[in-house]
Design a protein around this motif. Structure first.
Motif, PDB file in Angstrom:
ATOM      1  N   PRO A 205      55.377 -29.410-106.088  1.00 25.42           N
ATOM      2  CA  PRO A 205      55.716 -30.807-106.356  1.00 25.42           C
ATOM      3  C   PRO A 205      55.701 -31.605-105.055  1.00 25.42           C
TER       4      PRO A 205
ATOM      5  N   SER B  63      67.640 -37.107-103.028  1.00 26.62           N
ATOM      6  CA  SER B  63      67.699 -38.085-104.115  1.00 26.62           C
ATOM      7  C   SER B  63      66.819 -37.648-105.289  1.00 26.62           C
ATOM      8  N   LEU B  64      65.629 -37.183-104.992  1.00 26.86           N
ATOM      9  CA  LEU B  64      64.739 -36.679-106.045  1.00 26.86           C
ATOM     10  C   LEU B  64      65.337 -35.459-106.737  1.00 26.86           C
ATOM     11  N   GLU B  65      65.921 -34.592-105.944  1.00 27.92           N
ATOM     12  CA  GLU B  65      66.530 -33.373-106.489  1.00 27.92           C
ATOM     13  C   GLU B  65      67.732 -33.698-107.372  1.00 27.92           C
TER      14      GLU B  65
ATOM     15  N   PHE C 176      63.589 -30.032-109.043  1.00 34.38           N
ATOM     16  CA  PHE C 176      62.302 -30.684-108.772  1.00 34.38           C
ATOM     17  C   PHE C 176      61.476 -29.908-107.756  1.00 34.38           C
TER      18      PHE C 176
ATOM     19  N   ALA D 154      68.116 -36.560-109.081  1.00 39.82           N
ATOM     20  CA  ALA D 154      67.600 -37.215-110.283  1.00 39.82           C
ATOM     21  C   ALA D 154      66.959 -36.213-111.237  1.00 39.82           C
ATOM     22  N   THR D 155      66.308 -35.199-110.677  1.00 37.53           N
ATOM     23  CA  THR D 155      65.634 -34.178-111.476  1.00 37.53           C
ATOM     24  C   THR D 155      65.964 -32.816-110.884  1.00 37.53           C
ATOM     25  N   PRO D 156      67.084 -32.210-111.298  1.00 39.21           N
ATOM     26  CA  PRO D 156      67.468 -30.913-110.734  1.00 39.21           C
ATOM     27  C   PRO D 156      66.344 -29.883-110.855  1.00 39.21           C
TER      28      PRO D 156
ATOM     29  N   ARG E  57      60.134 -26.055-108.705  1.00 39.01           N
ATOM     30  CA  ARG E  57      59.047 -25.851-109.668  1.00 39.01           C
ATOM     31  C   ARG E  57      57.718 -25.610-108.948  1.00 39.01           C
TER      32      ARG E  57
ATOM     33  N   SER F 265      56.330 -35.718-103.187  1.00 39.40           N
ATOM     34  CA  SER F 265      56.783 -37.103-103.232  1.00 39.40           C
ATOM     35  C   SER F 265      55.814 -37.920-102.386  1.00 39.40           C
TER      36      SER F 265
END
Length: 106
Positions: free
Chosen positions: A78, A35-37, A43, A39-41, A46, A80
């Protein structure tokens, strides 16, 4: 793919003895990472340099303050907070002092 790789190599690889990839939090954590990936390809692709791990603390004569411990494992990755909380009871701290016992002979 990056989400499942992140969970596998960051969390499952660091599970305490007795736990493996069949742990009940692995699947929901992978969905959260995906889901995070989405929303922000990129993520989880990085990485942060120590120079980026700072916060502006003064504006008059610009002043920066380092945040966190840049030398710690995964400090430049990064994260979560939800995934961290899911795995917290099952992960050992790679930077904690450790000891080892060895035996020689029978």
């Amino acid at each position: 793919m990056r989400a499942s790789d992140h969970i596998l190599y960051r969390y499952v690889a660091n599970l305490l003895p007795g736990y493996d990839d069949t742990l009940s939090v692995v699947e929901p954590a992978t969905y959260e990472a995906a889901s995070l990936e989405l929303a922000t390809p990129g993520f989880f692709a990085r990485t942060y340099t120590p120079a980026e791990q700072k916060v502006l603390t003064g504006a008059g004569s610009i002043k920066w303050t380092v945040i966190g411990d840049a030398s710690a494992s995964y400090a430049a990755s990064p994260a979560s907070t939800l995934i961290e909380a899911m795995f917290a009871p099952y992960i050992g701290d790679r930077d904690a002092p450790q000891f080892m016992l060895r035996s020689v002979g029978v």
